[in-house]
Motif scaffolding. Structure first.
Motif, PDB file in Angstrom:
ATOM      1  N   GLY B 247       0.425  -1.084  -0.109  1.00  0.00           N
ATOM      2  CA  GLY B 247       0.508  -0.265   0.453  1.00  0.00           C
ATOM      3  C   GLY B 247       0.344   1.029  -0.132  1.00  0.00           C
ATOM      4  O   GLY B 247       1.992   1.261  -0.725  1.00  0.00           O
ATOM      5  N   GLY B 248       0.917   2.184   0.798  1.00  0.00           N
ATOM      6  CA  GLY B 248       1.476   3.428   0.793  1.00  0.00           C
ATOM      7  C   GLY B 248       1.475   3.351   2.333  1.00  0.00           C
ATOM      8  O   GLY B 248       2.483   4.202   1.969  1.00  0.00           O
ATOM      9  N   ARG B 249       2.422   2.140   2.880  1.00  0.00           N
ATOM     10  CA  ARG B 249       3.152   2.527   4.038  1.00  0.00           C
ATOM     11  C   ARG B 249       4.348   1.828   4.000  1.00  0.00           C
ATOM     12  O   ARG B 249       4.774   0.670   3.499  1.00  0.00           O
ATOM     13  N   THR B 250       5.226   2.618   4.817  1.00  0.00           N
ATOM     14  CA  THR B 250       6.645   1.553   4.727  1.00  0.00           C
ATOM     15  C   THR B 250       6.884   0.759   5.755  1.00  0.00           C
ATOM     16  O   THR B 250       6.113   0.719   6.067  1.00  0.00           O
TER      17      THR B 250
END
Lengths: 335, 472
Positions: B247-250
């Motif tokens: 997703g958009g998380r590291t």
């Protein structure tokens, strides 16, 4: 003006298209489609029905606007696009099972519940100054569910097809989509959030409420359809069991068989003599009973214990109750 | 036979409502103008993000948002965020004191009836001025404006302080998420069906997953814990290919949150203490003297920041007295809350004796920075629920509509001549109008009959004098 024909909209493609025609055929309502490229057909068992093949969402729209008076589509589609003129007549046709769920990347090991996702949404807002992005085609159900679970800051990314790939490609953080087996989720390295089930769906029969109220032909047609559907679905629950048994009289045999509630059948056993079989002077009878499938083995055990032999089991195609329960429910709802 | 009551003409009701609203708006505009508040217009449709930035959880799903050409837009649900945005656009570093007032429709999906989606409000914002003097100016101006309208009624004022409450909660050492949760659920404290038990159950739900985790000791310091956990996560994700979708998380985002979850497992005693405090604090609802004394008892003697806020709050109440607002009209309810999350200090509601909310506002020092300003900018404002106020007031403007009826034998030119002469003298007049408060009759000789006297056009000055007197 009363209708002379009734239009039934059926799915033309997608996961429930073929299962729908198979289901209707199993119910005794075979659908004839003269040309695979045409979008119309008929049901010989109910001659006044014209069949119109449409995409699942269009089935819903056609029934809602009255172009079709009846239709079969998925419950998920009905919940996503509620319409005041639409009534769900039969909500569990027992095929087309799937769930609309929230799924997140498997890598999100910190997310195990929807409350975790609430916090992730807050974190994204606080740290990255952006909303949680969720790819879905079910924007109404998604919005309503997210609000109800306390997620208020999110952006729905409208996507058509390959939604499961969105978190890998990176244009969404999570998805809300239909799953049947979960294989596609796993292949795309996603996991369902356990308390993120929005709708448990299956195929359902819908109708146009206004036309059902107003037009006797529509009501009569749905009544006939429901007789077949209810009887066939009821039939799936039962088997016909035939067993031979030696005994003094039909009455004595019936008493033994009915002594166990499991083998009492719907009304009671049918007992008939078998003529000229054994030659040992003993009297044989054949017993026929209808047994709920869930009790089948118990029933066979009891019949063996009281001397039954040569048990045969055949599926029951229809069980017609005094009235179609679904039609009675519809009549009460329509008033 | 009992007669049924006469049916109300819906159009007449609508006209009367409009007139009342217009009257209220005009008079409140004049009132705010006397304090130096300039009228400013803001667009009805603006970027949704402007309102979503600090929309409270309860309001965010009631915004009317829609998308056009990839931009998410919203119908204006309030004036405060547009005012703060306008300010930082012109004065990004602050320093300038402005006084603005706003009039117009706002939209919120909070009603069953679509006509109630739209409400008419009048707001005032004082941006760039901090301290209790600015708070007092806003509260006093808001309350005195209603005093002008409600000659026979006294508006009550309930005042809370979200800034003091935040400061007091900070003393419990809670995780910021837990504090946020408590602050965003303050309204539950005043709901008899929810109360502190509801907060407790929601918090239990929030922490239940964490409590089930094994009770391993946490690594001693944050940086060490992050390095170790990051390493374990890297090994896990690389070995299983589960890191293919992020997703958009590291990975770092995930590690940080995992550790935060673990830390919160040890937070339960602080939460229990904070809930005990909130239970006591939320029962305070009293006159200023009694309330401040009760609040002070709940503040630790060494909590100087909280004591200083309380002292400012007291001084603000004293200053209201200088405006002529005595303490008897004021209730202190320290857990008063709002559906918008941007408030940082004093909050207040204006209501009548029956409890109908007529307006309210508060301090919001962080909003300008969140909307792009380079720093926090002190700001305080309020809004009048003008349509609610108008329902309670029969505006005198309603008495100033005249109807000119005329004999069919008189020339239409004479009728028009009379009407225009009266209009030029400031009289509002309608030819043959119904729904008017007074009726003039023009006879066949083009003379007006009014109040038992007859006036020719040459007597118009005398006529106008009697008409103006009647309007009073």
């Amino acid at each position: 003006m009363s209708l002379e024909r009734v239009t039934l909209a059926l799915p033309s493609k997608g996961a429930i298209a073929d299962p729908t025609t198979s289901f209707l055929a199993d119910c005794g309502l075979r659908v004839d489609k003269p040309n695979p490229r045409q979008y119309t057909g008929s049901i010989p068992a109910i001659p006044q029905i014209d069949v119109l093949f449409q995409r699942v969402t269009d089935v819903l729209y056609k029934v809602a606007d009255g172009t079709a008076q009846l239709g079969i589509t998925g419950l998920d589609v009905v919940r996503e696009h509620p319409h005041e003129d639409l009534i769900v007549i039969h909500e569990n046709l027992r095929y087309g099972y799937c769930k609309l769920i929230v799924a997140v990347p498997e890598a999100w090991v910190d997310v195990e519940t929807m409350l975790d996702l609430v916090e992730v949404a807050h974190d994204l807002r606080d740290v990255k100054r952006r909303n949680l992005r969720i790819a879905t085609t079910y924007s109404n159900l998604a919005r309503e569910f997210l609000y109800s679970r306390g997620i208020h800051h999110f952006t729905l990314v409208n996507a058509e097809g390959a939604i499961e790939a969105a978190p890998t490609i990176g244009y969404a953080d999570a998805i809300i989509d239909l799953v049947q087996t979960g294989t596609t989720l796993r292949e795309n390295h996603l996991k369902a959030v356990p308390d993120g089930v929005i709708v448990e769906s299956q195929a359902c029969l819908v109708g146009n409420r206004r036309l059902l109220e107003r037009d006797p032909l529509v009501m009569q047609t749905v009544g006939t359809m429901l007789e077949y559907i209810d009887a066939a679905l009821q039939g799936r629950e039962y088997s016909q069991l035939t067993v031979n048994m030696r005994g003094e009289s039909a009455e004595q045999i019936a008493e033994h068989v009915a002594s166990n509630p499991v083998t009492r059948g719907l009304q009671g056993p049918t007992v008939a003599p078998i003529y000229g079989t054994s030659g040992d002077g003993e009297t044989w009878f054949t017993i026929t009973i209808i047994i709920a499938n869930r009790n089948l083995l118990k029933a066979v055990e009891h019949l063996r214990a009281i001397g039954g032999t040569q048990t045969t089991v055949t599926p029951v195609r229809y069980v017609f109750l005094p009235h179609s329960p679904t039609f009675e429910k519809l009549r009460a709802a329509i008033g | 036979m009992q007669q049924s009551p006469p049916l109300r003409d819906p159009l007449q009701t609508r006209r009367a409502r409009h007139r009342d609203l217009k009257g209220v708006s005009t008079r409140l505009e004049r009132h705010l103008d006397r304090y130096g508040y300039d009228r400013i217009e803001t667009p009805l449709v603006q970027d949704a993000e402007l309102f979503l930035t600090k929309a409270g959880d309860q309001i965010v799903n009631r915004l009317f948002t829609f998308e056009r050409s990839g931009r998410e837009l919203s119908l204006r649900p309030e004036f405060t965020a547009p005012a703060a945005h306008l300010y930082v656009t012109h004065y990004p570093t602050g320093g300038k004191v402005i006084r603005w007032q706003f009039h117009g429709a706002i939209f919120e999906d909070s009603a069953q009836v679509y006509e109630e989606f739209q409400r008419f409000t009048i707001g005032a914002e004082l941006i760039g001025a901090g301290g209790y003097a600015a708070d007092a100016e806003i509260i006093a101006m808001a309350a005195l404006g209603l005093d002008d309208l409600y000659a026979d009624k006294i508006t009550r004022i309930t005042i809370g302080h979200i800034g003091l409450l935040r400061e007091l909660l900070s003393h419990f050492g809670l995780d910021p998420r837990t504090s946020r949760f408590l602050l965003s659920h303050l309204s539950a404290l005043h709901d008899p069906e929810q109360g502190i038990a509801y907060l407790q159950s929601k918090l239990d739900e929030l922490l239940s997953g964490i409590a089930q985790e094994p009770e391993e000791p946490l690594l001693v310091d944050d940086s060490g814990a992050e390095v170790s956990t990051q390493y374990i996560l890297d090994v896990l994700l690389d070995a299983t290919q589960r890191g293919a979708a992020m997703g958009g998380r590291t990975r770092h985002d995930i590690v940080r949150r995992l550790l935060q979850k673990r830390r919160r497992a040890a937070e339960r005693p602080q939460i229990a203490a904070a809930l005990d405090f909130l239970q006591a604090y939320s029962t305070i609802n009293a006159s200023p003297d009694a309330a401040f004394s009760a609040i002070q008892q709940l503040i630790a003697p060494d909590h100087t920041a909280a004591l200083s806020l309380l002292e400012d709050w007291r001084s603000m109440i004293d200053q209201l007295n200088a405006y002529g607002i005595n303490a008897e009209r004021i209730r202190i309810q320290p857990t008063l809350s709002r559906s918008w999350d941007y408030y940082t200090g004093m909050l207040f509601d204006l209501h009548d004796a029956e409890g109908t909310i007529l307006g309210g506002g508060g301090r919001y020092d962080e909003l300008a920075r969140l909307l792009g300003g380079s720093t926090d900018i002190p700001a305080v404002g309020f809004v009048y629920q003008a349509d609610v106020i108008a329902e309670h007031i029969h505006d005198p403007d309603d008495m100033r509509r005249w109807g000119l009826h005329y004999d069919p034998r008189v020339s239409i030119a004479s009728v028009i001549n009379w009407a225009q002469t009266l209009r030029s003298a400031g009289i509002s007049i309608t030819l043959d109008g119904d729904n008017t408060s007074h009726a003039l009759m023009l006879d066949a000789e083009a003379q007006i009959h009014w109040n038992g006297n007859v006036y020719a056009l040459t007597d118009v000055a005398a006529l106008i004098l009697t008409m103006k007197a009647a309007e009073q």
